[in-house]
Every structure is written in structure tokens, then in C-alpha cells.
Design a protein around this motif. Structure first.
Motif, short mmCIF file in Angstrom:
data_model
loop_
_atom_site.label_atom_id
_atom_site.label_comp_id
_atom_site.label_asym_id
_atom_site.label_seq_id
_atom_site.Cartn_x
_atom_site.Cartn_y
_atom_site.Cartn_z
N TYR A 31 0.83 -1.21 0.00
CA TYR A 31 0.00 0.00 0.00
C TYR A 31 0.86 1.25 0.00
N TRP A 32 1.87 1.30 0.84
CA TRP A 32 2.69 2.52 0.94
C TRP A 32 3.60 2.69 -0.27
N ALA A 36 3.34 5.89 -2.56
CA ALA A 36 4.50 6.75 -2.79
C ALA A 36 4.72 6.98 -4.29
N CYS A 37 4.47 5.93 -5.10
CA CYS A 37 4.61 6.09 -6.55
C CYS A 37 3.59 7.11 -7.09
N LEU A 42 2.70 13.48 -8.64
CA LEU A 42 2.26 14.84 -8.29
C LEU A 42 3.44 15.72 -7.91
N LEU A 43 4.40 15.16 -7.18
CA LEU A 43 5.57 15.95 -6.79
C LEU A 43 6.41 16.35 -8.00
N ILE A 44 6.59 15.41 -8.94
CA ILE A 44 7.36 15.72 -10.15
C ILE A 44 6.65 16.80 -10.96
#
Length: 329
Positions: A31-32, A36-37, A42-44
Motif C-alpha cells: 500500500y505505501w 508513494a509512486c 504529483l511531486l514531479i
């Protein structure tokens, strides 16, 4: 035997609890990792947007909204004069012409492969379309510069100029002189490059049409054209539009092939046989030698291309949602 049974019963609850604990740990880890992927995307995206805004801020502060409708591009002037109107115009014109060519040709190939083509010929044509998608863009650019450009300038362009000479509006659009480097040449290269996207996706969605629908149409006397127009296209229009928008996004952002053959002129001319430039071509041809306000202006061009592509894809998504909603009703 009784002793072994007692041992297994005693060990059973412990082993079961340990197994459940291991499964739970694996599920939480999975799940994590997937979360994270997803968050990394969104962060990129956010990082790209922020870096573009930061890099473009000096040009935004210097030129403001006038940057959008200023045609002159003179980074060596004192002070530098930068305007995005020429690249924006070239980007939109080349993309529109490319889609006008690629959409009917791509849909025609898809219809032929799914409805008319003999079985022994489908595989070779399908492979040829897939190979077109795998050719590097710089190869398209070199072929356009050394082969397609001279051919169009010596044959097609003089023919079109002579036909529409003196015709209102069309005479200006197809005005001479012929040129190896032009908006039309770049548009034709773009059409060839995006053709595999439209064709491949259209073939896939055309294959999802239930055979019973086509058989029923043929059974009441419909021709192949009527079946395609009244059954296949309406049933698959959402997927077809999605493929077209994917191809449009590729056309808007294509760089190297267009840079080779468009002429890199910031001047806006009515003729499609005149040289021009696009946002991506302008960035590719000048960024390595830029600095200061010039570099900031190029980054601002990149930000405009990002925004333009975002709005095109968002509009396509809204269109697809409306079509799905209408089909559901």
C-alpha cells in the motif's frame, strides 16, 4: 499419532497468527509503495511547474501580458525585445494542419484494417504502422530536410501556388515563393509522426464493436460505408477522440523534426509555404546559447506550451466525459 496431533493443534494458532501478521505486513508495504509512486507523480509535476515559473519570472516581470501578442523576437537588441506571438502562431497552425491530414488518413487506415483488408495483408500493414511510431523524430527531421522539403518545393508547392494564384483568401494562404523550409512541410512531417497514434488506437477500439451489431446492419442491406458511419464510429467515438487528442498532444510538443524543416522564423506570414517557428523549435534552437532575460523568455515559452497542452488535454477530457454521460443517458 495422538502426540503428533496434539503438537499440530498446539502449533496451529501460533503459525496462523504469524502467517496473518506476515500477510498484513506485506499488504501495508504494498500500500505505501504504490501510494508513494502515485504521490511522486504529483511531486514531479509540481516541481516542473514551480521550476518553470521561477525561471520564467524575470521575463514575466519585464514584459507582462504583452509577451503574448508581441511578434518581434530580438534578444540581441538593447534592451532585448521578446514576443511569443510567432511561436504560438506556428505551433497552432502546424498542429491544426497536421491533424487535418492525419485524422482522415489514420481513420481510413483503421477502417481498412478492421473492415476491408484481407487477412494476409493485415499483419504487414499493422507492422508498418507500428514501425512508423518507432522511428526517432530526428530521423523524420533529416528525411524531411533532405528529401521531403526539396520534393515539395520543386513539385507540390509550385502546383498549389499556380492553382490558387489570384483567388481571394486561398491565394494568400498558398502564396509563394516555394521553400524547402516552411510551415506546411513541418505540418506534413507532424502528420506522418502522429499517424500511428490515431491508427493504432482506432484499430483497437474498432475491434471492440460487437460483431452482432455489424452483422445486423449488413443483414438489413447496409453497405460497408453505412456500417462504419452508423455503427462503428458512434459506438467507438469516445476511444477515437481520445486517440486524436493523444496525437494532438504529441504534435504540439514535437521538437527535433520540426526544428529541422520549419525555418525558425519568428515573422508571421499568411502563407503556409513560408518559414515559421514553433514554441518547442524556438527553445531547442536557442536555449544552449541563451542567458539572462533571453533564457528567461525561452523558459516562459516552455511554460506557455505546458499551459497550452494542459488546456487541450483538459478540454479533451471534458469532451469525453460529456460523450460518456450522453451515451449513458
Amino acid at each position: 499419532m495422538a502426540v503428533e496431533s496434539d503438537v499440530m493443534e498446539a502449533a496451529g494458532p501460533y503459525d496462523r497468527a504469524r502467517a496473518l501478521s506476515a500477510f498484513k505486513l506485506g499488504d501495508i508495504t504494498f500500500y505505501w509503495i504504490t501510494r508513494a509512486c502515485a504521490i511522486s507523480v504529483l511531486l514531479i509535476l509540481g516541481g516542473i511547474i514551480i521550476s518553470l515559473i521561477v525561471g520564467a519570472w524575470p521575463a514575466m516581470r519585464e514584459y507582462g501580458a504583452a509577451f503574448l501578442w508581441t511578434q518581434r523576437w530580438a534578444p540581441s537588441a538593447d534592451p532585448p525585445v521578446l514576443g511569443a506571438l510567432g511561436p504560438i502562431y506556428g505551433t497552432l497552425i502546424t498542429s491544426v494542419i497536421a491533424m487535418m491530414i492525419a485524422i482522415p488518413v489514420g481513420l481510413g487506415i483503421a477502417v481498412f484494417l478492421t473492415e476491408i483488408c484481407p487477412l494476409w495483408l493485415r499483419r504487414p500493414i499493422g507492422l508498418a504502422v507500428e514501425l512508423l511510431a518507432g522511428i526517432p523524430s530526428i530521423i523524420y527531421g533529416m528525411w524531411g530536410f533532405f528529401v521531403l522539403g526539396p520534393f515539395l518545393a520543386n513539385t507540390f508547392q509550385p502546383f498549389m501556388i499556380s492553382i490558387f494564384d489570384g483567388v481571394p483568401v486561398l491565394g494568400a494562404i498558398f502564396a509563394g515563393p516555394p521553400s524547402y523550409l516552411s510551415l506546411f512541410n513541418a505540418s506534413l512531417i507532424l502528420a506522418i509522426m502522429v499517424l500511428p497514434f490515431i491508427t493504432s488506437i482506432s484499430v483497437d477500439v474498432f475491434k471492440t464493436v460487437p460483431p452482432v451489431l455489424k452483422e445486423a446492419a449488413y443483414g438489413v442491406g447496409c453497405t460497408t460505408w453505412e456500417v462504419v458511419r452508423n455503427v462503428v464510429i458512434p459506438y467507438t467515438r469516445v476511444g477515437v477522440i481520445g486517440g486524436i487528442m493523444l496525437a494532438l498532444g504529441r504534435a504540439l510538443g514535437e521538437t527535433m523534426a520540426v526544428t529541422f524543416i520549419i525555418g525558425n522564423s519568428f515573422k508571421i506570414q499568411s502563407s503556409i509555404f513560408a518559414p515559421g517557428t514553433t514554441i518547442s523549435a524556438a527553445i531547442a534552437s536557442e536555449f544552449a546559447e541563451s542567458d539572462g532575460l533571453h533564457q528567461s523568455g525561452l523558459i516562459l515559452l516552455g511554460l506557455l506550451l505546458f499551459v497550452l497542452t494542459f488546456f487541450v488535454l483538459a478540454a479533451a477530457r471534458l469532451m469525453l466525459m460529456r460523450l460518456e454521460k450522453k451515451a449513458g443517458n
